[in-house]
Enzyme design. Sequence first.
Site, PDB file in Angstrom:
ATOM      1  N   HIS A 148       2.697  -5.966   1.361  1.00 35.25           N
ATOM      2  CA  HIS A 148       3.029  -4.860   0.455  1.00 35.25           C
ATOM      3  C   HIS A 148       3.230  -3.564   1.214  1.00 35.25           C
ATOM      4  CE1 HIS A 148       0.191  -7.767  -1.420  1.00 35.25           C
ATOM      5  NE2 HIS A 148       1.163  -7.854  -2.301  1.00 35.25           N
TER       6      HIS A 148
HETATM    7 FE1  FES Z   1      -1.095  -5.835   0.415  1.00 37.13          FE
HETATM    8 FE2  FES Z   1      -1.528  -5.934   3.040  1.00 37.13          FE
HETATM    9  S1  FES Z   1      -0.413  -4.476   1.934  1.00 37.13           S
HETATM   10  S2  FES Z   1      -2.165  -7.332   1.535  1.00 37.13           S
END
Ligand code: FES
Length: 183
Positions: A148
Amino acid sequence: TADTASEHTEDGVRRRDFINIAAVSAAGVGGLAVVYPLVSQMAPSADVLAESTTEVDVAGIEPGQSIKAIFRKQPLFVKRLTAAEIADANSVPLSDLREPQTLAERTSEGNEDILITMGVCTHLGCVPLGAAEGENKGEYGGYFCPCHGSHYDTAGRIRKGPAPTNLEVPEYTFTSETTVVVG
Ligand code: FES
């Protein structure tokens, strides 16, 4: 019993699930009594795992190189920082940090060039990529989580993205100039 199960760590519970599944499949071939002791020997108890240590030889790690090890079944990053990466980490005002920690606080005295962190993103647990890995799109020179888009700096501190905290620094001790025992 249900009471005992609820006191176990997640690992303990997972092992119990595995045993149940193994027992069910063994019932199909009629070998339940034999299978249980085998499974119970193979899986270390949660207590044993929680006490386990990992020894890392840092002699061969070049400046700028990060190696992966396994500590208590999870990825561990051991990196030797370059002089530029150390300078970069030390130049960041603490007020810019989501979880303010200096590089010195995140390393061992006399070994500030060795950064040891869990290789587990503090958002949802993916394994971040190191700066040397081709797909790393990190903007802060440290680690980048592709799940993410969390960006960690050269001290493994969260700088951008959804992760709430810095990459965790486990307890460790240098037992010689080149040997680290984690845990
Ligand atoms: Fe969501 Fe690493 S940014 S698990």
